[in-house]
Write a protein that holds these residues in place. Structure first.
Motif, mmCIF file in Angstrom:
data_model
loop_
_atom_site.group_PDB
_atom_site.id
_atom_site.type_symbol
_atom_site.label_atom_id
_atom_site.label_comp_id
_atom_site.label_asym_id
_atom_site.label_seq_id
_atom_site.Cartn_x
_atom_site.Cartn_y
_atom_site.Cartn_z
ATOM 1 N N UNK A 100 -9.818 17.271 34.378
ATOM 2 C CA UNK A 100 -10.742 17.526 33.207
ATOM 3 C C UNK A 100 -11.802 18.619 33.610
ATOM 4 N N UNK A 101 -12.268 18.785 34.858
ATOM 5 C CA UNK A 101 -13.290 19.923 35.192
ATOM 6 C C UNK A 101 -12.441 20.964 35.418
ATOM 7 N N UNK A 102 -11.199 21.343 35.679
ATOM 8 C CA UNK A 102 -10.566 22.592 36.048
ATOM 9 C C UNK A 102 -10.026 23.054 34.280
ATOM 10 N N UNK A 103 -9.854 22.442 33.468
ATOM 11 C CA UNK A 103 -9.561 22.646 32.233
ATOM 12 C C UNK A 103 -10.825 23.371 31.521
ATOM 13 N N UNK A 104 -12.217 22.573 31.643
ATOM 14 C CA UNK A 104 -13.332 23.043 30.970
ATOM 15 C C UNK A 104 -13.954 24.295 31.850
ATOM 16 N N UNK A 105 -13.653 24.419 32.983
ATOM 17 C CA UNK A 105 -14.092 25.601 33.934
ATOM 18 C C UNK A 105 -13.066 26.675 33.642
ATOM 19 N N UNK A 106 -12.000 26.498 33.447
ATOM 20 C CA UNK A 106 -11.228 27.814 33.172
ATOM 21 C C UNK A 106 -11.481 28.420 31.955
ATOM 22 N N UNK A 107 -11.411 27.542 30.785
ATOM 23 C CA UNK A 107 -11.815 28.011 29.567
ATOM 24 C C UNK A 107 -13.047 28.746 29.460
ATOM 25 N N UNK A 108 -14.139 27.892 29.981
ATOM 26 C CA UNK A 108 -15.572 28.437 29.695
ATOM 27 C C UNK A 108 -15.803 29.923 30.783
ATOM 28 N N UNK A 109 -15.239 29.927 31.825
ATOM 29 C CA UNK A 109 -15.131 30.856 32.919
ATOM 30 C C UNK A 109 -14.820 32.129 32.120
ATOM 31 N N UNK A 110 -13.433 31.939 31.517
ATOM 32 C CA UNK A 110 -12.791 33.015 30.899
ATOM 33 C C UNK A 110 -13.797 33.527 29.623
ATOM 34 N N UNK A 111 -14.189 32.529 28.909
ATOM 35 C CA UNK A 111 -15.054 33.272 27.667
ATOM 36 C C UNK A 111 -16.200 33.746 28.087
ATOM 37 N N UNK A 112 -16.812 33.415 29.255
ATOM 38 C CA UNK A 112 -18.142 34.037 29.522
ATOM 39 C C UNK A 112 -17.582 35.275 30.216
ATOM 40 N N UNK A 113 -16.636 35.642 30.679
ATOM 41 C CA UNK A 113 -16.232 36.825 31.605
ATOM 42 C C UNK A 113 -15.452 38.047 30.825
ATOM 43 N N UNK A 114 -14.867 37.582 29.561
ATOM 44 C CA UNK A 114 -13.914 38.428 29.142
ATOM 45 C C UNK A 114 -14.147 38.557 27.511
ATOM 46 N N UNK A 115 -14.534 37.402 26.944
ATOM 47 C CA UNK A 115 -14.570 37.655 25.417
ATOM 48 C C UNK A 115 -16.315 37.901 24.854
ATOM 49 N N UNK A 116 -16.482 38.920 24.384
ATOM 50 C CA UNK A 116 -17.822 39.451 23.966
ATOM 51 C C UNK A 116 -18.035 38.890 22.517
ATOM 52 N N UNK A 117 -18.748 37.813 22.631
ATOM 53 C CA UNK A 117 -19.288 36.993 21.445
ATOM 54 C C UNK A 117 -20.941 37.017 21.385
#
Length: 274
Positions: free
Chosen positions: A83-100
């Motif tokens: 569970x932590x790996x899934x949430x971490x990967x998705x959140x880390x990608x959003x904060x590093x690559x997606x400009x929102x």
């Protein structure tokens, strides 16, 4: 040259001294686990038992249903890690690559939560789980721990080291964000992801306070909580407690020595950048 040699010698001496101080409790634990009861509290302390009592390990297993505790620890550790790996990967990608909108502000607030002591959150979390009817269930042991701010921060820093040109090239080829994440970013971030997984496994396996609070029955207790069975009104059976403790931490020690290179690589490449 002499000054450099003296400096290195001092550093090696201090590191060796620190290593010895760190390993002494483990040596004492193993030594106590094979002692006779009369040698446990002897003064001066006895480091090498007069007679090795291997049957302490068998007696320790008879005190409590450690087979059930082991199964519970494996279930909680595996599910919370996934569970932590899934949430971490998705959140880390959003904060590093997606400009929102508000990305950096949200990330700063997220980092600010790391300054809140975990003990402060115990009562609110317990009340929340009680209202949900999750006390004494696997949900209470797993769900609150499937996200970690530190893990998100660590993986985000690693993602930032990956060149943007890769994402540009992927988008030109028609690759979506989710596909780019799982087929490009995740393989490249393997050291950091393995580091996060190992740290989570160790922390979850050794967790004591939270499982003690949210479980009421022996059927749901984990191994660290099960060690409290050796504390009775008549006193603590230290030789049995140390024997059980040795068996509990052995899997984590083996796992750490096998995978320690990934921890070093992950922290070295991600923890100090950005």
């Amino acid at each position: 040259m002499t000054r450099d040699a003296l400096s290195k010698g001092t550093i090696y001496f201090l590191l060796s001294l620190g290593a010895i101080l760190m390993i002494l409790p483990f040596i004492w634990m193993i030594s106590t686990s094979v002692k006779a009861p009369n040698e446990v509290m002897a003064m001066p302390p006895i480091w090498i038992p007069g007679e090795i009592k291997w049957d302490n390990f068998l007696k320790a297993l008879e005190v409590a249903p450690f087979d059930r505790y082991f199964v519970n620890s494996v279930i909680v550790t595996l599910l919370s890690t996934v569970g932590e790996l899934l949430t971490t990967i998705l959140a880390a990608y959003a904060f590093s690559r997606i400009n929102f909108f508000g990305r950096d502000i949200c990330f700063a607030i997220l980092l600010g939560t790391m300054m809140v002591p975990g003990e402060v959150l115990i009562i609110p979390n317990f009340v929340t789980l009680s209202n949900l009817g999750w006390i004494n269930t696997y949900q209470a042991l797993i769900i609150p721990w499937i996200a970690s701010v530190f893990a998100i921060f660590l993986l985000r820093q690693f993602f930032l080291t990956i060149p943007n040109e890769l994402s540009y090239a992927a988008k030109i080829d028609g690759c979506r964000d989710f596909t780019f994440l799982w087929y490009v970013m995740v393989p490249l971030a393997k050291p950091a992801i393995i580091t996060i997984a190992l740290l989570k496994i160790i922390n979850s396996w050794n967790a004591f306070l939270w499982p003690l609070i949210v479980t009421n029955s022996k059927e749901l207790r984990t191994l660290p909580v099960g060690l409290s069975a050796f504390t009775t009104e008549a006193g603590i059976k230290y030789e049995l407690l140390m024997a059980a403790s040795s068996m509990v931490i052995l899997p984590m020690i083996i796992l750490f020595f096998i995978m320690q290179k990934y921890i070093v690589a992950g922290v070295a490449r991600a923890g100090l950048k950005g």
